[in-house]
Design a protein around this motif. Structure first.
Motif, PDB file in Angstrom:
ATOM      1  N   UNK A  26       0.828  -1.209   0.000  1.00  0.00           N
ATOM      2  CA  UNK A  26       0.000   0.000   0.000  1.00  0.00           C
ATOM      3  C   UNK A  26       0.863   1.260   0.000  1.00  0.00           C
ATOM      4  N   UNK A  27       1.905   1.273   0.799  1.00  0.00           N
ATOM      5  CA  UNK A  27       2.803   2.424   0.826  1.00  0.00           C
ATOM      6  C   UNK A  27       3.442   2.669  -0.525  1.00  0.00           C
ATOM      7  N   UNK A  28       3.866   1.605  -1.166  1.00  0.00           N
ATOM      8  CA  UNK A  28       4.468   1.716  -2.488  1.00  0.00           C
ATOM      9  C   UNK A  28       3.457   2.221  -3.511  1.00  0.00           C
ATOM     10  N   UNK A  29       2.242   1.687  -3.454  1.00  0.00           N
ATOM     11  CA  UNK A  29       1.199   2.108  -4.383  1.00  0.00           C
ATOM     12  C   UNK A  29       0.852   3.582  -4.183  1.00  0.00           C
ATOM     13  N   UNK A  30       0.749   4.013  -2.942  1.00  0.00           N
ATOM     14  CA  UNK A  30       0.458   5.417  -2.677  1.00  0.00           C
ATOM     15  C   UNK A  30       1.558   6.325  -3.214  1.00  0.00           C
ATOM     16  N   UNK A  35       2.733  10.800  -4.504  1.00  0.00           N
ATOM     17  CA  UNK A  35       4.068  11.378  -4.433  1.00  0.00           C
ATOM     18  C   UNK A  35       4.867  10.579  -3.422  1.00  0.00           C
ATOM     19  N   UNK A  36       6.106  10.362  -3.738  1.00  0.00           N
ATOM     20  CA  UNK A  36       6.958   9.659  -2.774  1.00  0.00           C
ATOM     21  C   UNK A  36       7.234  10.526  -1.562  1.00  0.00           C
ATOM     22  N   UNK A  37       6.830  11.787  -1.620  1.00  0.00           N
ATOM     23  CA  UNK A  37       7.045  12.699  -0.500  1.00  0.00           C
ATOM     24  C   UNK A  37       5.857  12.756   0.453  1.00  0.00           C
ATOM     25  N   UNK A  38       4.813  11.949   0.209  1.00  0.00           N
ATOM     26  CA  UNK A  38       3.678  11.929   1.128  1.00  0.00           C
ATOM     27  C   UNK A  38       4.146  11.488   2.505  1.00  0.00           C
ATOM     28  N   UNK A  39       3.735  12.232   3.521  1.00  0.00           N
ATOM     29  CA  UNK A  39       4.121  11.881   4.884  1.00  0.00           C
ATOM     30  C   UNK A  39       3.112  10.913   5.487  1.00  0.00           C
ATOM     31  N   UNK A  40       3.496  10.290   6.576  1.00  0.00           N
ATOM     32  CA  UNK A  40       2.573   9.391   7.276  1.00  0.00           C
ATOM     33  C   UNK A  40       1.329  10.142   7.735  1.00  0.00           C
ATOM     34  N   UNK A  77      -1.007  21.229   6.043  1.00  0.00           N
ATOM     35  CA  UNK A  77      -0.139  20.774   4.948  1.00  0.00           C
ATOM     36  C   UNK A  77      -0.779  19.587   4.242  1.00  0.00           C
ATOM     37  N   UNK A  78      -1.444  18.719   4.989  1.00  0.00           N
ATOM     38  CA  UNK A  78      -2.131  17.582   4.386  1.00  0.00           C
ATOM     39  C   UNK A  78      -3.212  18.058   3.435  1.00  0.00           C
ATOM     40  N   UNK A  79      -3.959  19.077   3.865  1.00  0.00           N
ATOM     41  CA  UNK A  79      -4.998  19.631   3.001  1.00  0.00           C
ATOM     42  C   UNK A  79      -4.388  20.127   1.701  1.00  0.00           C
ATOM     43  N   UNK A  80      -3.323  20.888   1.813  1.00  0.00           N
ATOM     44  CA  UNK A  80      -2.688  21.438   0.612  1.00  0.00           C
ATOM     45  C   UNK A  80      -2.250  20.330  -0.334  1.00  0.00           C
ATOM     46  N   UNK A  81      -1.676  19.291   0.213  1.00  0.00           N
ATOM     47  CA  UNK A  81      -1.154  18.204  -0.603  1.00  0.00           C
ATOM     48  C   UNK A  81      -2.268  17.387  -1.239  1.00  0.00           C
ATOM     49  N   UNK A  82      -3.347  17.138  -0.518  1.00  0.00           N
ATOM     50  CA  UNK A  82      -4.385  16.220  -0.978  1.00  0.00           C
ATOM     51  C   UNK A  82      -5.567  16.894  -1.673  1.00  0.00           C
ATOM     52  N   UNK A  83      -5.686  18.212  -1.544  1.00  0.00           N
ATOM     53  CA  UNK A  83      -6.756  18.941  -2.230  1.00  0.00           C
ATOM     54  C   UNK A  83      -6.390  19.147  -3.695  1.00  0.00           C
ATOM     55  N   UNK A  84      -7.362  19.523  -4.517  1.00  0.00           N
ATOM     56  CA  UNK A  84      -7.085  19.755  -5.944  1.00  0.00           C
ATOM     57  C   UNK A  84      -6.080  20.893  -6.148  1.00  0.00           C
ATOM     58  N   UNK A  86      -4.482  24.320  -7.220  1.00  0.00           N
ATOM     59  CA  UNK A  86      -5.042  25.671  -7.262  1.00  0.00           C
ATOM     60  C   UNK A  86      -3.897  26.644  -7.547  1.00  0.00           C
ATOM     61  N   UNK A  87      -4.242  27.913  -7.642  1.00  0.00           N
ATOM     62  CA  UNK A  87      -3.227  28.929  -7.875  1.00  0.00           C
ATOM     63  C   UNK A  87      -2.182  28.930  -6.753  1.00  0.00           C
ATOM     64  N   UNK A  88      -2.656  28.753  -5.534  1.00  0.00           N
ATOM     65  CA  UNK A  88      -1.760  28.758  -4.376  1.00  0.00           C
ATOM     66  C   UNK A  88      -1.123  27.397  -4.111  1.00  0.00           C
ATOM     67  N   UNK A  89      -1.684  26.359  -4.724  1.00  0.00           N
ATOM     68  CA  UNK A  89      -1.199  24.998  -4.498  1.00  0.00           C
ATOM     69  C   UNK A  89      -1.213  24.222  -5.819  1.00  0.00           C
ATOM     70  N   UNK A  90      -0.295  24.547  -6.715  1.00  0.00           N
ATOM     71  CA  UNK A  90      -0.329  23.903  -8.041  1.00  0.00           C
ATOM     72  C   UNK A  90      -0.003  22.413  -8.029  1.00  0.00           C
ATOM     73  N   UNK A  91       0.590  21.908  -6.942  1.00  0.00           N
ATOM     74  CA  UNK A  91       0.978  20.500  -6.879  1.00  0.00           C
ATOM     75  C   UNK A  91      -0.031  19.620  -6.156  1.00  0.00           C
ATOM     76  N   UNK A  92      -1.229  20.134  -5.864  1.00  0.00           N
ATOM     77  CA  UNK A  92      -2.233  19.342  -5.158  1.00  0.00           C
ATOM     78  C   UNK A  92      -2.586  18.070  -5.924  1.00  0.00           C
ATOM     79  N   UNK A  93      -2.780  16.985  -5.189  1.00  0.00           N
ATOM     80  CA  UNK A  93      -3.081  15.692  -5.807  1.00  0.00           C
ATOM     81  C   UNK A  93      -4.535  15.559  -6.245  1.00  0.00           C
ATOM     82  N   UNK A  94      -5.427  16.342  -5.655  1.00  0.00           N
ATOM     83  CA  UNK A  94      -6.830  16.269  -6.047  1.00  0.00           C
ATOM     84  C   UNK A  94      -7.561  15.040  -5.551  1.00  0.00           C
ATOM     85  N   UNK A  95      -7.174  14.513  -4.392  1.00  0.00           N
ATOM     86  CA  UNK A  95      -7.807  13.315  -3.852  1.00  0.00           C
ATOM     87  C   UNK A  95      -8.973  13.644  -2.921  1.00  0.00           C
TER      88      UNK A  95
END
Length: 129
Positions: A26-30, A35-40, A77-84, A86-95
């Motif tokens: 699961x960790x590998x799939x995620x 992103x390999x930079x996803x934190x626990x 930070x989790x929100x920023x990473x996992x949200x779609x 945006x202008x302020x967060x272009x790298x969001x995963x959109x999950x």
């Protein structure tokens, strides 16, 4: 962080190893899907939202803070990473997305996006393989 004592039931070393292998899959799939930079903590945040959304239970950020205290301050930070993205967060995963409550526009619920649902389903398939 202290690890609590195991339950009184005995788990064989082989079963424990198999469970750990599934966790690694699961960790590998995620990492591949996100992103390999996803934190626990970010993964825990995703799990918390996915668990509730897939069971048709409403959850918001205050509830996640209460239910999963280890997410802690990293929730922003989790929100920023996992949200779609945006202008302020272009790298969001959109999950994950926030949806306003129809009766109380101040309340925002967390839901999986279609992409987030695909990630959850891919994890489920990986666990059952």
């Amino acid at each position: 962080m202290a690890i609590s004592q195991p339950p009184s039931t005995t788990i064989t070393p082989a079963l424990c190893a198999a469970d750990l292998e599934q966790l690694a899959v699961c960790g590998s799939l995620l990492s591949e899907l996100g992103s390999e930079k996803l934190t626990n903590r970010q993964l825990l945040f995703f799990y918390a939202v996915a668990y509730h959304d897939l069971r048709n239970l409403s959850v918001n950020i205050p509830a996640i803070r209460e239910l999963y205290p280890t997410v802690g301050r990293a929730i922003e930070k989790s929100k920023e990473t996992l949200f779609p993205p945006s202008k302020h967060n272009p790298d969001g995963l959109g999950w994950i997305e926030q949806v306003h409550d129809e009766d109380d526009r101040r309340m925002r619920w967390l839901k999986l996006t279609p992409k987030g649902r695909q990630v959850a389903e891919a994890l489920s398939v990986a666990l059952r393989s």
